[in-house]
Scaffold this motif. Structure first.
Motif, mmCIF file in Angstrom:
data_model
loop_
_atom_site.group_PDB
_atom_site.id
_atom_site.type_symbol
_atom_site.label_atom_id
_atom_site.label_comp_id
_atom_site.label_asym_id
_atom_site.label_seq_id
_atom_site.Cartn_x
_atom_site.Cartn_y
_atom_site.Cartn_z
ATOM 1 N N ALA A 61 71.951 47.429 33.477
ATOM 2 C CA ALA A 61 71.692 47.331 34.904
ATOM 3 C C ALA A 61 72.726 48.170 35.660
ATOM 4 C CB ALA A 61 71.764 45.863 35.326
ATOM 5 N N GLY A 62 72.332 48.636 36.820
ATOM 6 C CA GLY A 62 73.259 49.402 37.660
ATOM 7 C C GLY A 62 73.681 50.691 36.978
ATOM 8 N N ASP A 63 75.008 50.877 36.828
ATOM 9 C CA ASP A 63 75.468 52.116 36.220
ATOM 10 C C ASP A 63 75.795 51.918 34.750
ATOM 11 O OD1 ASP A 63 77.514 50.434 36.549
ATOM 12 O OD2 ASP A 63 78.884 51.868 37.513
ATOM 13 N N SER A 67 77.656 49.896 33.167
ATOM 14 C CA SER A 67 79.079 49.798 32.857
ATOM 15 C C SER A 67 79.325 48.778 31.751
ATOM 16 C CB SER A 67 79.855 49.389 34.112
ATOM 17 O OG SER A 67 79.294 48.188 34.622
ATOM 18 N N GLY A 113 68.233 52.809 37.773
ATOM 19 C CA GLY A 113 69.595 53.240 38.065
ATOM 20 C C GLY A 113 69.615 54.457 38.968
ATOM 21 N N LYS A 114 70.818 55.032 39.022
ATOM 22 C CA LYS A 114 70.978 56.180 39.907
ATOM 23 C C LYS A 114 70.605 57.461 39.186
ATOM 24 C CE LYS A 114 74.631 54.585 42.944
ATOM 25 N NZ LYS A 114 75.981 54.136 42.575
#
Lengths: 100, 625, 176
Positions: free
Chosen positions: B522-524, B526, B440-441
């Protein structure tokens, strides 16, 4: 009454008179003298007993009392002189600084 | 002096040298002694194991000295080396040495460097005493000793009051368990007449059973084990124990000390074999602990807290195996768990190191590229604990599930279902940890981000070694190796069919857990946030660890506090003790106040009092004399 | 008649001396001036010395006169002469404890009379022992009681030092 008994009575009388003198007299020197009188009473009783028993022990004790009396006076008189110098009086009732 | 004594004494020597001279002789000396002596102990252990192998694995006993002689009973400090001891000693000295080496890098900046290594060596000494001791008495000395060492290490940074409190908590909770252990020892000694574990096992195995219920002994010893191995209801100290330096968490609270309870039960398997009721209790407690701890771990954000609850959960797995009679399998999981949990903890230490002390995974993310070695080893260990074949965790967990399902001694569908669910959760929360930390970020501040750096070689090399061991460790079949000591229970049904079913299930579970985590985070992340929003209440309960600490506080802490305050303090201390003393003092001062009036300073009064006293005493004497 | 009196002359004198000693002692309580009290005490001591002499312990009699009268009382008289005769306390005789003291005296005599006199040894059974000689006394004093003898000498030294110290303290204070 026996001789020894008379002497013992006298010794008791001297001792009690001396003790009473310490209590009732106001002057420090007189009180000291009364204490000497008490010592004399004790001495007399010692001599009387020694006489009755025919033992030298009593006489030895008498001598020790002599020494004690002498030492006592040797220390007491300077103390009395100091007290007088401090308060200008021999009145014992003036000396009650050690009140609890 | 025999080799076994040497193994035990080497860390003690390190403790003495570092403790007494470390501050004066500098860090190089401390490092050499602190890491060198455990390394030598490891080498000696290997030599002893090889000797044992040469002797056909016949147990080897060695008398160090006679401790006490009471009547005809002789208490001796003797060491015992068989297959089980071999595995435990190898784990302790091996993993222990690696963690010592790692600590050189991790603790480099600490001002109490020498004290740290002294404690670490002290811990190794007691742990070796625990596993090498022939009699329960020596084991108990080691048992208490590791408690002490863990107290010292958890509260290592004792100028932080929270950390000092965590140390106290660990110590006190362990004491509760130790009471049970002591009672068990008393019962054993009064009925069997010895504390030598081989003799006790033999006595319970013989035709003439001792006049005591094996279940009673087993349960009392198990109470001790719940304290040391962090099982319900005494597990609460372990998550707090993360207050210590991270390598300590790895060494004590993952790889070695907490396994002491499992070791104890495996060692006393002769007793537990005759105590099916105790086995049922152990399995039930283990399963409950496993699932409770795993659910809590799902909702934690502190990287070390997640690992701590994971440890509690994995310990539950081990106890389930021990409870259904598969002692070898329990030790197998101890063995694999030592590798991957040590690797995970040390990896988390490396992450914390890189993050300038940050432990909250919400503020991490995207670390995979920045600290690649740590990431790679962490990933391997995560896969191992999640049960991905053919890594170490897969084999041991697979065996546990097998025996939970089909053991003749208490295996069943319910137990299997619970354990399978826990295994799923394990895969899920470990993957969650991995994702939030490394993918992730980046979510940390620029200041922290700027400082991210890979750890020094002394740390990364250790991580790599442990990752390799986590990967290949499972190929050494411990249950098979321990078969001569503790026979595995028979299986209900056809072994081959069962094996196929369980392997399939395990792989599916691991894949499902990891996949779910990957999908949610996954990703942020969410999707995870959405789910969390829907189950806000449940999440809060989990995040607050089922409010167990608060519950204990309310049920035990508060009443104790109340009794101490209202009864012992107010009635006992203030009223009875202080009251007596103050009363006496007041009486004395009151009387003295009155009497001091007599002290008027008038000599005549004194002389008169002499007369009065004389009269009084004379009269009294002649009236009564 | 005369012979009887002469034979018991010792006893008569003894009783006479004893009575005089008692009277002198009693006088000490009633005389106002310290000097007179001192003279009464001296006379009491001298009479006691007489008693000792009549009892046959002549050396004690001698020391009674030498030490008590010759040393202690002379010292006392000097002290009285040194002090200021205008001091009020020379005129006031009794302390506040006169009556309690008198009552105490009566009670004390009563207690002693009740107790001591009843328990007194009666007349010696058989003849009184030979009065011990000075030789026996000296031997006992210096061989058997040598330690006490030495201790008294230590006591005397201590008294001398104490007297000196008292004077020294006084000097320091008056200087400061």
């Amino acid at each position: 009454m026996d001789k020894v008994q008379v002497l013992l009575l006298l010794a008791t009388a001297l001792f009690t008179l001396g003790l009473t003198g310490v209590v009732i007299r106001r002057n420090v020197l007189v009180m000291l003298m009364c204490m000497e009188l008490m010592l004399n009473g004790v001495n007399l009783s010692l001599v009387a007993f020694a006489h009755q028993l025919g033992e030298a022990v009593g006489a030895v004790l008498v001598f020790l009392v002599f020494v004690v009396a002498t030492a006592e006076i040797a220390v007491a008189i300077p103390i009395v002189l100091l007290l007088v110098r401090r308060k200008r009086t021999l009145d014992l009732e003036a000396f009650s600084d050690l009140k609890g | 002096m025999g080799l076994l004594t040497l193994i035990v004494l080497l860390p003690l020597l390190g403790f003495l040298a570092n403790g007494l001279l470390g501050n004066r002789l500098g860090k190089t000396f401390v490092s050499v002694v602190g890491c060198g002596l455990p390394a030598i102990a490891f080498a000696v252990t290997i030599k002893v194991v090889l000797d044992l192998k040469g002797a056909g694995w016949a147990p080897h006993s060695e008398l160090a000295f006679v401790w006490a002689m009471v009547g005809t009973d002789v208490f001796e400090v003797a060491f015992w080396f068989d297959r089980l001891t071999a595995i435990m000693a190898l784990i302790i000295t091996g993993v222990g040495t690696l963690i010592h080496v790692y600590s050189m890098g991790y603790m480099h900046e600490d001002k109490s460097y020498a004290r740290y290594f002294a404690y670490l060596n002290l811990f190794l000494f007691f742990m070796l005493l625990l596993v090498l001791g022939k009699s329960l008495l020596v084991l108990f000395v080691g048992w208490e000793g590791v408690g002490l060492a863990s107290y010292l290490l958890i509260g290592f940074w004792f100028d932080d009051i929270e950390k000092a409190k965590a140390g106290k908590k660990a110590f006190i909770v362990n004491r509760i368990g130790d009471a049970g252990f002591l009672l068990g020892m008393f019962v054993l000694y009064s009925t069997v007449g010895t504390l030598d574990m081989p003799k006790i096992n033999a006595a319970f195995g013989s035709a003439a059973l001792p006049a005591v219920s094996a279940s009673l002994v087993g349960l009392l010893l198990f109470i001790g084990a719940t304290g040391k191995s962090a099982q319900i209801p005494l597990y609460v100290w372990l998550p707090d124990a993360m207050a210590g330096p991270t390598p300590v968490s790895a060494l004590i609270h993952a790889a070695t000390m907490v396994t002491a309870g499992v070791y104890l039960i495996a060692r006393m398997s002769g007793v537990y074999a005759l105590a099916p009721e105790a086995g049922t209790v152990i399995a039930a407690v283990g399963a409950l602990t496993a699932v409770v701890a795993a659910t809590i771990a799902v909702a934690q954000y502190d990287i070390k807290k997640v690992l701590a609850y994971s440890t509690v959960s994995q310990l539950g797995f081990m106890f389930v195996a021990a409870g259904v009679g598969a002692y070898g399998v329990a030790v197998f999981h101890v063995y694999t768990h030592a590798f991957f949990k040590a690797c995970l903890f040390l990896g988390s230490g490396s992450v914390i190191h890189a993050m300038s002390g940050e432990q909250d995974i919400r503020k991490m993310g995207g670390l995979a590229k920045k600290i690649p070695v740590t990431f790679a080893t962490f990933a391997v260990a995560t896969a191992a604990i999640a049960g991905v074949p053919p890594l170490a965790g897969f084999f041991s967990k697979d065996e546990i599930l097998l025996y939970a399902f089909a053991s003749e001694k208490g295996g069943g569908t319910l137990l299997f279902a619970v354990m399978a669910f826990t295994a799923l959760l394990t895969a899920f929360y470990m993957s969650r940890l991995l994702w939030l930390t490394f993918f992730g970020k980046p979510r940390m501040g620029p200041e922290v981000e700027h400082h991210i750096h890979e750890s020094p070689p002394s740390m990364t090399i250790v991580l790599v070694i442990l990752a390799v061991l986590s990967a290949v460790g499972g190929f050494f079949s411990v249950p098979h190796f321990l078969e001569p000591l503790a026979k595995l229970p028979a299986l209900k049904g056809d072994p081959d069919q069962l094996h196929h079913f369980i392997v399939g299930a395990s792989v599916a579970i691991a894949a499902l857990g990891i996949g779910a985590a990957a999908w949610f985070f996954a990703g942020d992340a969410s999707r995870a946030a959405a789910v969390r929003g829907r189950f806000e209440g449940l999440f809060k309960v989990l995040y607050n660890k089922y409010y167990v600490d608060e519950f204990y506080e309310a049920v035990i802490g508060k009443p104790l506090h109340w009794i101490s305050d209202k009864i012992f303090l107010r009635v006992g201390d203030r009223f009875l003790i202080d009251g007596t003393l103050n009363g006496l003092a007041a009486l004395a001062s009151g009387v003295a106040g009155r009497l001091s009036r007599v002290q008027s300073g008038s000599l005549h009064l004194y002389a008169f009092l002499v007369v009065a006293g004389l009269v009084g005493s004379l009269l009294w004497v002649w009236r009564h004399g | 008649m005369i012979e009887t009196v002469l034979a018991s002359l010792d006893t008569v004198f003894l009783y006479a001396f004893a009575g005089c000693a008692f009277l002198s002692a009693a006088l000490m309580l009633f005389l106002k001036e310290p000097m007179r009290v001192a003279l009464a005490l001296i006379s009491c001591m001298v009479f006691l010395g007489g008693v000792y002499g009549l009892l046959g312990v002549h050396f004690i009699a001698a020391f009674q006169v030498l030490i008590y009268v010759g040393a202690v009382m002379v010292f006392m008289v000097y002290a009285i002469m040194l002090l200021d005769p205008r001091d009020e306390s020379m005129k006031v005789r009794y302390s506040h404890f006169l009556w309690p003291g008198a009552v105490g005296y009566v009670l004390l005599v009563e207690a002693l009379a009740a107790g001591v006199m009843n328990d007194l040894p009666g007349p010696p059974r058989g003849p009184a022992g030979e009065p011990f000689s000075l030789k026996a006394f000296s031997e006992a004093f210096l061989s058997e009681y040598w330690l006490h003898f030495e201790l008294t000498s230590v006591l005397l030294v201590a008294a001398v030092v104490a007297a000196l110290a008292v004077i020294r303290v006084n000097r320091k204070e008056s200087r400061g």
